[in-house]
Structures are given as structure tokens and as C-alpha cells.
Design an enzyme around this catalytic site. Structure first.
Site, PDB file in Angstrom:
ATOM      1  N   GLU A 234       0.825  -1.209   0.000  1.00 56.60           N
ATOM      2  CA  GLU A 234       0.000   0.000   0.000  1.00 56.60           C
ATOM      3  C   GLU A 234       0.859   1.258   0.000  1.00 56.60           C
ATOM      4  OE1 GLU A 234      -3.021  -0.065   3.037  1.00 56.60           O
ATOM      5  OE2 GLU A 234      -3.353  -2.223   2.838  1.00 56.60           O
ATOM      6  N   LEU A 235       1.861   1.292  -0.832  1.00 60.73           N
ATOM      7  CA  LEU A 235       2.874   2.334  -0.793  1.00 60.73           C
ATOM      8  C   LEU A 235       2.334   3.702  -1.238  1.00 60.73           C
ATOM      9  CD1 LEU A 235       5.899   3.126  -0.501  1.00 60.73           C
ATOM     10  CD2 LEU A 235       6.216   2.325  -2.858  1.00 60.73           C
TER      11      LEU A 235
END
Length: 399
Positions: A308-309
Site C-alpha cells: 500500500e505504498l
């Protein structure tokens, strides 16, 4: 179709993505009297340090290959979560085009809130749409999440008890995984099961699932998912492990202990998912500590997925050039460490374009300026963040 507001959905998520308990979060905010005083006297010290380091970088990339092509050349998979719901995504041709060009993976949301309108039925409208889009365009898919303590429908919170919890969880996981069996590359089976702020010796979060099923609910969820789709790669996903601040050491240790327990039980787990919601204004990323953590995960025989960068920029300067340089530097510095660990097999950004980011609802800027946390701007033009990710892929060792 169950109609819902994506903003309403996202508003339920805690502001502190690094998500330790509120007590720990306060500790993080006020690290020490000395640090607080330093910040008050020199409020832009951190921003200045980051800007100074990134100012000299040109973030130059070679060639015109997409992010997915650069990742693939190193044995990696790059993908993104749409952030837009199925209706908005269906109307946004530019976003669709960018996904097709840039992404080899699409994260597909399967939240209880959207998929379980009542105890006896499922609503697959949104996930069916994205699965069809991904399948049509030869994009792999990863589902997220199967078991989570947030986004639970009201009916579940009102009726869940020790007598029905196992049947409800088993039916939910089994039904969703079977629907997409053979199509999902990976599943986030359990999301955010650790919270050291809850003060349990094992570090587990006090969730409804833990309350009614005990510590083995995680193992149960993995085994049900594996039986429903033996080919899918099953992932434990969590956050709050990136920085060297109060609470983070304990979180890393608790996650490692959980992974060790699962491995010792023969739980069919493939990888640890690390959310990686990063902060543009923080200076506490300890390279040596983080490398050691990744090494310890890999030593368990597990792969690692960055799931989930993004980079929170609500405290960075308003000037776009300065802000973009700092954000790009955060991406490149982080990924250069992460991708050096060959157990890391994929990178997924939590959104692709600044037009769709959950941070707009939870971490808005005081000056009302638009946020810029993702690889593409609101007009789908690549930013320095795109260059930074591309350079990190280009420089990564081959898997």
C-alpha cells in the site's frame, strides 16, 4: 448494487496509518521534550534536510519503459490499487489507460462493508467489475482484505458471538475466495492483526475475531482460504514497521513472533505484506534496522510484498517542485533498501494518480493545496515520484 460513498468508507480508517494505538501515537508525536522544542524553534529542519538531499538528484530515467516493464525485468511485479470505486473507474478512461500501461497487478477491494449487505447474501458488484477489467487486460489481481477488524457492517457487529463467529468467518472467506479461485494471484488473508498498544503479551490486536475465536482465528482464515483456492499466494498484511520511533520496535517484534508461530503451526502463509504508508516529513527511517527486519522475515522462508505504498505530504512545503523532490527522495530511499532484499517480490502503490487518494480525506493540507502522494498527478502526468520508483526498479538486483 450496494451504493456507498468511497469517502465515507475511507473516513472510517484511522488517521495514523502507521496505526499503533492512540496512546502510542501520542508518544510518537511527542518523541521527547527536546525534539518538540527543536521542532518549535526549527519547524522546517526535517523538510530542509530531505530537500537538501534530494535537490542534487536529477531523478533521471533511461528509456520509456513503464513501471511494470522495469519491475518485470528484475523479477518483480508492480501494481496499484485503483482508489476510485467501480463506477468512477468505469468512467475514467485515462485512469484505465494508465493502469493498462503501468500495472501488472491490480489490488481489488473485498471489504466486508461493501460485500456483506446482510447475513445471508454477498454483493460482488465492485470486485466483479475490477476482476473483469483486470482479466480483459491481462493484469494480475490481489484481493484485499478477507479478514479485518475495520469496515465491518452493522449487522455483523450486532450479531457476532462465540457461537457463530467461526461459521461466519469461514463462510465469508470460503465464498469470496472460491468465487475468484484460479484468478487471484494473492490474497491479504488477515489485515492488521497486531496492535502492541493493546498490551497483550502476544501483541495481537483485540478484534472481534480474537474475542470470539481466540488466537487461532488467523490460522483458521489461512487454512480456509488455502482450501478454497490452493494456487493463490496467501499474505499476512500489516503496517507501522518502517520507522525508528517509540512503538515501532515492538511492532516489528510482534509481527515476527506472529509469523514464527504461523510457520511452526504449518499455516499456509506465503508472504508478509508491508503497507508502507510513508511520511514525507520524517527523518527516522533507520536503514540498518529495517534491513535487519526484512532479513528476519526472509529467514522464515517467507516472501515480502509492499502492498500500500504512498507518501503523506500534508506537512511538506506548498511549492510543488520542492514538495515533489522530497516525495521522490522518500520513494527512492525507501525502495532502494527494500528492493535490495531479494525476498521482496512485488510493489503496489495505494493509488496511481493524485486524483484518487484516500489521504485527501484523512490527511488534508492546512493550506488546502492538493496532495501529491502518488506516481502520477491529477492530470495523469508522471511526476518525480514516478521517476524515483522507476530508478529503484532499474537499480534493483534481479530475482
Amino acid at each position: 448494487m450496494v451504493k456507498f460513498s468511497w469517502n465515507r468508507l475511507l473516513s472510517k480508517r484511522q488517521f495514523l496509518i502507521v496505526g499503533i494505538s492512540s496512546a502510542t501515537a501520542i508518544t510518537i508525536l511527542f518523541l521527547s521534550k527536546l525534539q518538540v522544542l527543536s521542532y518549535l524553534i526549527y519547524p522546517f529542519k526535517n523538510e530542509g534536510n530531505k530537500l537538501a538531499r534530494s535537490q542534487s538528484r536529477k531523478f533521471t530515467v533511461v528509456g520509456k519503459k513503464s513501471l511494470q516493464q522495469r519491475a518485470k525485468a528484475k523479477g518483480l511485479i508492480y501494481g496499484a490499487f485503483p482508489e476510485a470505486d467501480d463506477r468512477a473507474f468505469a468512467l475514467d478512461r485515462q485512469l484505465q489507460s494508465q493502469f493498462i500501461r503501468e500495472c501488472a497487478m491490480m489490488a481489488v477491494g473485498t471489504f466486508w462493508f461493501t460485500h456483506r449487505p446482510n447475513p445471508t447474501s454477498f454483493d460482488f458488484t465492485s470486485s466483479d467489475y475490477f476482476v473483469k477489467f483486470a482479466r480483459t487486460n491481462n493484469i494480475q489481481m490481489r484481493g484485499t482484505p478477507l479478514v479485518w477488524h475495520e469496515f465491518l457492517p452493522d449487522w455483523l457487529k450486532a450479531t457476532l458471538n462465540s457461537s457463530n463467529a467461526k461459521q461466519i468467518l469461514t463462510n465469508h472467506v470460503e465464498t469470496i475466495v472460491r468465487r475468484y479461485a484460479g484468478e487471484m494471484h494473492a490474497w491479504d488473508v488477515v489485515n492488521e492483526g497486531i496492535d502492541v498498544g493493546d498490551k497483550r503479551p502476544d501483541g495481537l490486536r483485540n478484534t472481534p475475531w480474537l474475542k470470539f475465536l481466540g488466537v487461532d482465528y488467523i490460522d483458521l482464515a489461512f487454512r480456509v482460504a488455502a482450501k478454497a483456492d490452493p494456487r493463490a499466494k496467501l499474505v499476512y498484511n500489516d503496517f507501522g514497521v518502517e520507522y525508528d520511533e517509540p512503538g515501532y520496535d515492538n511492532k516489528r517484534e510482534a509481527i515476527l513472533n506472529l509469523l514464527q508461530r504461523l510457520k511452526s503451526k504449518g499455516t499456509p502463509i506465503y508472504a508478509l505484506g508491508i503497507q508502507s504508508h510513508l511520511y514525507g516529513d520524517r527523518e527516522t527511517f533507520n536503514v540498518a534496522k529495517y534491513r535487519e527486519f526484512l532479513k528476519n522475515v526472509a529467514s522464515l522462508g517467507l516472501k515480502i510484498m509492499i502492498t500500500e505504498l504512498d507518501v503523506v505530504d500534508n506537512k511538506l512545503p506548498q511549492d510543488i517542485d520542492r514538495r515533489d523532490r522530497i516525495i521522490a527522495g522518500v520513494y527512492e530511499d525507501y525502495l532502494s533498501v527494500v528492493l535490495a532484499q531479494k525476498a521482496v517480490v512485488s510493489v503496489t502503490t495505494w493509488g496511481l494518480s493524485d486524483r484518487y487518494t484516500w489521504l485527501a480525506g484523512k490527511s488534508p493540507r492546512a493550506d488546502k493545496a492538493a496532495l501529491r502522494p502518488l506516481p502520477f498527478d491529477r492530470n495523469y502526468k508522471p511526476k518525480l515520484a514516478w521517476n524515483a520508483i522507476a530508478r529503484a526498479f532499474d537499480r534493483a538486483p534481479k530475482r
